[in-house]
Design a protein around this motif. Structure first.
Motif, short mmCIF file in Angstrom:
data_model
loop_
_atom_site.label_atom_id
_atom_site.label_comp_id
_atom_site.label_asym_id
_atom_site.label_seq_id
_atom_site.Cartn_x
_atom_site.Cartn_y
_atom_site.Cartn_z
N GLN A 1 1.98 1.75 -3.46
CA GLN A 1 0.90 2.24 -4.32
C GLN A 1 0.71 3.75 -4.16
OE1 GLN A 1 -2.47 -0.26 -3.20
NE2 GLN A 1 -2.19 -1.53 -5.00
N GLN A 2 0.92 4.24 -2.94
CA GLN A 2 0.63 5.65 -2.68
C GLN A 2 1.83 6.57 -2.92
OE1 GLN A 2 -0.91 5.19 1.25
NE2 GLN A 2 -2.69 4.07 0.47
N PRO B 1 1.16 1.42 -9.64
CA PRO B 1 0.94 2.39 -10.72
C PRO B 1 2.11 2.37 -11.70
CG PRO B 1 1.50 3.52 -8.68
CD PRO B 1 1.40 2.08 -8.33
N ARG C 1 -11.85 5.15 -3.39
CA ARG C 1 -11.22 4.53 -2.22
C ARG C 1 -12.21 3.54 -1.66
NH1 ARG C 1 -7.96 9.02 1.27
NH2 ARG C 1 -6.60 9.71 -0.38
N TYR D 1 -3.42 0.92 -11.26
CA TYR D 1 -3.75 1.57 -9.98
C TYR D 1 -4.11 3.05 -10.17
CZ TYR D 1 -3.35 3.04 -5.12
OH TYR D 1 -3.62 3.56 -3.89
N GLU D 2 -3.53 3.67 -11.19
CA GLU D 2 -3.77 5.09 -11.47
C GLU D 2 -5.26 5.36 -11.70
OE1 GLU D 2 -0.59 6.56 -11.65
OE2 GLU D 2 -1.56 8.48 -11.37
N GLY E 1 -10.72 8.97 -7.95
CA GLY E 1 -10.96 9.22 -6.53
C GLY E 1 -11.68 8.07 -5.85
N ILE F 1 -6.86 6.28 -8.51
CA ILE F 1 -6.40 7.61 -8.06
C ILE F 1 -7.17 8.70 -8.81
CG2 ILE F 1 -4.42 9.20 -8.00
CD1 ILE F 1 -3.89 6.95 -6.16
N GLU F 2 -7.20 8.60 -10.13
CA GLU F 2 -7.82 9.65 -10.95
C GLU F 2 -9.32 9.72 -10.76
OE1 GLU F 2 -6.31 12.05 -12.55
OE2 GLU F 2 -4.42 11.19 -11.87
N ARG G 1 4.37 5.34 -12.71
CA ARG G 1 5.22 5.90 -11.64
C ARG G 1 6.36 4.97 -11.27
NH1 ARG G 1 2.58 10.23 -9.41
NH2 ARG G 1 0.50 10.48 -10.25
N ARG H 1 0.84 -1.21 0.00
CA ARG H 1 0.00 0.00 0.00
C ARG H 1 0.88 1.26 0.00
NH1 ARG H 1 -4.00 -3.15 2.51
NH2 ARG H 1 -2.99 -3.09 4.55
N ASP I 1 4.71 8.76 -4.82
CA ASP I 1 4.72 9.56 -6.05
C ASP I 1 5.55 8.88 -7.12
OD1 ASP I 1 3.19 11.82 -5.17
OD2 ASP I 1 4.87 12.31 -3.86
#
Lengths: 296, 394
Positions: free
Chosen positions: A72-73, A94, B126, B117-118, B124, B121-122, A97, A69, A75
């Motif tokens: 994943q978070q 991601p 959760r 995974y992006e 939003g 995020i994009e 990234r 996790r 940057d």
């Protein structure tokens, strides 16, 4: 009035604290060496870390759910590439990234022997590519420089407002790595007539850079080799030369005694451990000892 | 006036069946346009909201509508695939975020989509329970999927078999629910999400199977070929992604050749958008970059044309209903001629028939309108989506 003002200041400060923390740029790596290189290039407001345990070989470590996790978070996620940290192939990360710090010099990869079986489906099927490469690139400071450049350009792409500072830090890092390369060339030159063994096949790029002609075993520092392994070792010993064995970490006392009996010195070069103090030099953080030479 | 209303009510009560039928018919005629408007307006709002939250879609050249509906709304449109190499070429962290996706069939009839995974995020997204997929085999359920299937975090589910008669096709695979997303009132509610790699394995592009070198079963071997071992088709393939070791899975061919249905693009600035459009214009023979809002606007223009057709149909229906109503009234007046004559003889005004029939019609129409309002209000408050499904799916 003053206590009220003081309380107000504290409250404002506390409410601002989380947002400052959230704004911090986070970069995670898969090995301590990349953390060190990234820290050299990063600005002060960036957090660069490797979430694995300091006393465990990063190449063998697999993150748990909490660490995944964190990845994943982040940057940015800095990868070694060339099959290092195989868990990244099945983790949901991601992709944009994930920065492969060795992507710029794939032509220089050194293939290594592997026990993974290649196979294909039917005579016309695509053969799968389980080919494995040596991947402790930073043990050759020239390749470490290229990794530093990849890291710097990834930082500049994501945070272009700091590109100039990244470039300045990169230049300083390259200078340090150049100096390290010069020092290592001189130090390894003193071992020119010495037979060099390695406890594990992880020093290919160092071997190539300094012409060491290493012979690698598959010995673990925390395990005492069995008698068959000592027999193989003894058969390879050159009675006419001093022998130095390079280890990833200090071997057990029992192993040390056996090596002393055979008049074999050791050098510890640990490419994938983070067991260094915070005030250690870049050289030490990349896994090299303070000085390379003969010692008992 | 009160007496007239009382007489009208008494008459309607006396002819219960006729009154009920008339109320039903009037309610239907008044409800349909109101409900249709509600559904169309809601659909328009939903479509536009999604379009505005999905700026651009990159995909293979073809129908832009299919590409947008497939990637932003998860409809079943099949489009030509692009490759991972296309996505990797697009990556530019300073200019835009990218969310590659792969539609990989269905799970219990619901869309099964592999995303990076992006995407979460994009959008939003959760999870309200559990966590987003961490590894191969993990899936996160949209809110409506969780409600429909009753699955909870830790539960297991299998992909639907797509090639029942293709023995060489991919097997359904078992996946584990890692999390459940909160209700978003968007197409995400009805989707099972996993990582891209899980989607490729579910499609049979990636797989894991028993190692021949460690197997002691001679029945698995076909024949030795030089240094290689050849297995027959009885070599077990792992189909339970909840149990298998992630390292046991692999993909034949280069990673850059793996297929994607589309890539959602979230530009950081108008300049970034313009730059990307310029880049994709150079490969316009095989690739396209679609502005989702424009496509949906075009689609809605067509929907509005449909809406005017629907309005014409409803107007025609209303005319027919009024004609039928007129007939009923005329017949009713004829049947009640004796009743009106008696009313005139005992002193009622000459136009009592007209007043009484008009009053009855006003009462019937009032009841029908009240019912229409009640139905529309209930649908608006409770679930327009459910009504949409009823109207669309029948």
């Amino acid at each position: 009035m003053r206590p009220a003002l003081f309380l107000f200041t504290i409250l404002v400060g506390l409410s601002a604290a989380p947002s400052i923390a959230e704004d911090r740029r986070t970069v995670l790596t898969v090995t301590p060496a990349l953390t060190v290189l990234a820290q050299e290039i990063a600005t002060a407001d960036m957090t660069i870390s490797y979430p694995g345990p300091a006393d465990e070989n990063a190449a063998d470590w697999t993150p748990g759910a909490d660490e995944l996790r964190q990845y994943q978070q982040a940057d940015l996620i800095l990868l070694v590439g060339a099959g290092y940290s195989p868990w990244t192939a099945t983790a949901a990360l991601p992709r944009a990234r994930m920065i492969d710090a060795s992507q710029g010099f794939a032509d220089f990869y050194i293939a290594r022997e592997t026990d993974v079986v290649a196979h294909q489906h039917g005579p016309g099927g695509d053969a799968n590519h389980h080919s494995e490469y040596a991947n402790t690139f930073w043990l050759n400071p020239k390749l470490a420089q290229q990794q530093a450049r990849e890291i710097s350009s990834a930082f500049s792409a994501l945070w272009p407002e700091n590109a100039e500072e990244f470039q300045q830090n990169l230049s300083a890092t390259i200078e340090t790595l150049e100096a390290l390369d010069t020092a290592l060339t001189a130090e390894f030159a003193t071992l020119d007539n010495v037979q060099l063994f390695a406890s594990h096949p992880v020093y290919q790029y160092m071997d190539q850079a300094y012409g060491l002609r290493l012979h690698s075993f598959h010995w673990e520092p925390d395990q005492h080799p069995e008698s068959a392994q000592w027999k193989e070792f003894d058969a390879l010993l050159d009675p006419n030369r001093r022998t130095v064995m390079i280890w990833e970490a200090e071997p057990t006392q029992e192993t040390l005694k056996e090596l002393q009996i055979r008049d074999v010195s050791i050098i510890v070069v640990s490419p994938s451990f983070a067991s260094f103090s915070s005030d250690a030099s870049l050289r030490e953080k990349l896994g090299f000892p303070k000085g390379i030479g003969l010692r008992q | 006036m009160t007496g007239l209303a009382l007489l009208a009510i008494r008459n309607l009560q006396h002819n219960k069946v006729r009154s009920a039928v008339l109320i039903f018919v009037l309610t239907i005629v008044t409800s349909i346009p109101v409900l249709a408007n509600l559904v169309i307006s809601q659909a328009e709002r939903d479509l536009m909201a999604r379009a505005q939250s999905t700026p651009l879609v990159y995909g293979a050249q073809g129908s832009p509508i299919d590409l947008v509906l497939g990637s932003a709304y998860f409809s079943d449109q099949s489009t030509t695939t692009v490759k991972m190499a296309d996505y990797l070429d697009l990556i530019d962290l300073s200019y835009f975020a990218l969310a590659p996706m792969r539609r990989a069939g269905t799970i219990r009839g619901l869309p099964f989509v592999g995303v990076d995974y992006e995407y979460f995020i994009e959008r939003g997204l959760r999870p309200s329970e559990g966590f987003l997929p961490l590894r191969v085999g993990d899936v996160v359920l949209g809110h409506a999927v969780a409600q429909k299937t009753g699955l909870t975090v830790g539960g297991e589910l299998r992909t639907d078999a797509t090639q029942a008669f293709d023995l060489a096709g991919s097997y359904p695979v078992t996946l584990r629910v890692s999390g459940i997303l909160p209700r978003t009132n968007s197409p995400d509610d009805g989707v099972v999400f996993a990582d891209l790699r899980t989607a490729w394995i579910a499609e049979g592009i990636g797989h894991g199977h028993q190692e021949l070198t460690t197997s002691s079963d001679p029945n698995l071997l076909l024949k030795p070929q030089n240094d290689a071992l050849a297995a027959n088709s009885s070599l077990p393939t792992y189909t339970d992604l909840t149990q298998a070791d992630g390292d046991a899975f692999h993909y034949h061919g280069a990673d850059s050749d793996l297929p994607l249905s589309a890539v959602l693009v979230f530009p950081r600035s108008p300049k970034a958008e313009a730059l990307l459009k310029g880049r994709v214009a150079e490969q316009q023979e095989t690739r396209q970059l679609v502005d989702v809002e424009n496509v949906i606007q075009d689609l809605l223009t067509r929907v509005f044309q449909m809406k005017s057709i629907l309005q014409n149909v409803v107007a025609t229906m209303a005319i027919a209903t009024i004609a039928a109503l007129f007939l009923v009234v005329v017949l009713s007046v004829r049947m009640r001629r004796r009743e009106f004559e008696i009313a005139n003889q005992i002193g009622a005004p000459k136009k009592i028939a007209v007043y009484l029939v008009a009053m009855e019609l006003v009462i019937l129409l009032s009841v029908a309108l009240a019912l229409t309002l009640a139905i529309s209000g209930a649908v608006y408050i409770f679930d327009i989506d459910a009504l949409s499904r009823i109207l669309v799916e029948g």
